[in-house]
Design a protein around this motif. Structure first.
Motif, PDB file in Angstrom:
ATOM      1  N   TRP A  68     -13.713  22.258  71.492  1.00  0.00           N
ATOM      2  CA  TRP A  68     -13.659  21.359  72.641  1.00  0.00           C
ATOM      3  C   TRP A  68     -12.314  20.656  72.746  1.00  0.00           C
ATOM      4  N   SER A  69     -11.642  20.455  71.625  1.00  0.00           N
ATOM      5  CA  SER A  69     -10.351  19.763  71.653  1.00  0.00           C
ATOM      6  C   SER A  69      -9.291  20.570  72.419  1.00  0.00           C
ATOM      7  N   ILE A 123       4.867  18.167  72.258  1.00  0.00           N
ATOM      8  CA  ILE A 123       4.610  19.151  71.201  1.00  0.00           C
ATOM      9  C   ILE A 123       3.461  18.679  70.315  1.00  0.00           C
ATOM     10  N   ASP A 124       3.488  17.410  69.922  1.00  0.00           N
ATOM     11  CA  ASP A 124       2.430  16.876  69.060  1.00  0.00           C
ATOM     12  C   ASP A 124       1.075  16.897  69.751  1.00  0.00           C
ATOM     13  N   LEU A 125       1.046  16.598  71.045  1.00  0.00           N
ATOM     14  CA  LEU A 125      -0.227  16.615  71.767  1.00  0.00           C
ATOM     15  C   LEU A 125      -0.808  18.024  71.827  1.00  0.00           C
ATOM     16  N   THR A 134      -4.292  16.217  62.912  1.00  0.00           N
ATOM     17  CA  THR A 134      -5.231  15.167  63.312  1.00  0.00           C
ATOM     18  C   THR A 134      -4.534  14.035  64.052  1.00  0.00           C
ATOM     19  N   GLY A 135      -5.365  13.106  64.550  1.00  0.00           N
ATOM     20  CA  GLY A 135      -4.824  11.958  65.267  1.00  0.00           C
ATOM     21  C   GLY A 135      -3.955  11.065  64.404  1.00  0.00           C
ATOM     22  N   ALA A 136      -4.125  11.124  63.093  1.00  0.00           N
ATOM     23  CA  ALA A 136      -3.297  10.315  62.191  1.00  0.00           C
ATOM     24  C   ALA A 136      -1.836  10.740  62.241  1.00  0.00           C
ATOM     25  N   GLN A 137      -1.561  11.948  62.709  1.00  0.00           N
ATOM     26  CA  GLN A 137      -0.196  12.449  62.770  1.00  0.00           C
ATOM     27  C   GLN A 137       0.472  12.180  64.114  1.00  0.00           C
ATOM     28  N   LEU A 138      -0.246  11.539  65.019  1.00  0.00           N
ATOM     29  CA  LEU A 138       0.311  11.209  66.321  1.00  0.00           C
ATOM     30  C   LEU A 138       0.885   9.797  66.308  1.00  0.00           C
TER      31      LEU A 138
END
Length: 303
Positions: A174-175, A254-256, A266-270
């Motif tokens: 889903w992501s 790129i990160d998204l 994961t979201g921790a890397q954003l």
């Protein structure tokens, strides 16, 4: 012998009287810049031309190559292979990055879209002077059309990217739906930069020669081949430098895309407030680039 003097010429009509006379008879300055709302309406009325021009350019781009449009996929893949050898193996950038190959190829595919769109913008006017001088149409159609061409090319390449991600164990979840708004915001940002550079390069064509060096430097600062989070954790750079790298718009998009497509990213890397940052860059670049391009509408093709 007598000389007859000619009667004195009547005084020239003031410029404002001529202007009023022209307006009275419905005349207007040739090539004058329309108002911003009128300009947007003109662009919308040319939407069929924009899409057709983009599609024709995309079809013709690799028509002379034996492999044809396969090069749309092969080019970023070959770049990814080279960067894997240099950064992943020789410089050991893959250390501490789970799923480094999906991490790398996603970054390269996404970066290629931005780089190609920006580079195409520098040639939007100067590379189509015959069209600009022969026909009357909103000049923003050209950089927008070239940006749409690059978006079409990216969508074609994404099919290959999905296959490659599946080969390394990354299957649709889903992501993956988050890739749609991420790509939309990236497309807005890239189009805005292309519009701004189209105006600059129309007056200074040498900018197109400088852009490969600027884009290469920008790519190295965008984390396409390495993890900015790992760089921040190394303690080798001041916090201000790390923050600038994280807020770099190319790095944000790129990160998204990595967050959407790679399970281990994961979201921790954003960076904090990443979606607000992505939307802010997109709106600022597109609105600013569009208005700035429009302000010079009457000058294109007249140099």
């Amino acid at each position: 012998m007598t000389t007859t003097l000619a009667p004195p010429a009547p005084p020239a009509a003031p410029a404002e009287d001529l202007g009023a006379l022209a307006r009275h008879h419905g005349l207007s300055v040739s090539g004058a810049r329309p108002s911003l709302p009128a300009y947007v309406r003109q662009l919308w009325s040319r939407r069929d031309f924009i899409t057709a021009f983009a599609t024709a350019r995309l079809t013709a781009q690799f028509s002379q190559a034996r492999l044809g449009q396969v090069w749309q996929v092969m080019t970023p893949l070959l770049n990814a292979a080279v960067y894997y050898l240099i950064f992943g193996v020789l410089m050991n950038a893959k250390n501490g990055v789970p799923d480094y190959v999906p991490f790398l190829i996603t970054g390269i595919f996404v970066w290629t879209f931005t780089a190609n769109t920006v580079q195409a913008g520098t040639r939007a006017i100067s590379g189509n002077l015959g069209l600009v001088r022969a026909l009357h149409f909103p000049r923003a159609s050209l950089p927008i059309s070239l940006a749409f061409q690059q978006l079409q090319q990216l969508l074609f390449s994404l099919a290959a990217l999905v296959v490659m991600l599946a080969c390394f164990g990354e299957f649709p979840t889903w992501s993956w739906l988050l890739a749609v708004p991420a790509l939309f915001l990236q497309a807005l940002f890239s189009t805005g930069v292309a519009l701004a550079l189209a105006r600059l390069a129309a007056r200074t064509p040498d900018i197109s020669q400088l852009m490969p060096f600027v884009l290469r430097t920008w790519m190295y600062a965008s984390g396409a081949m390495f993890s900015i989070q790992n760089l921040a954790g190394s303690g080798r750079f001041p916090d201000a430098v790390v923050l600038a790298l994280q807020c770099n718009p190319a790095a944000v998009y790129i990160d998204l895309m990595r967050f959407a497509l790679i399970e281990s990213f994961t979201g921790a890397q954003l960076p904090p407030h990443v979606w607000a940052l992505a939307a802010g860059w997109a709106l600022l670049a597109f609105a600013g680039g569009f208005v700035w391009f429009w302000k010079a509408e009457e000058t294109y093709g007249r140099g």
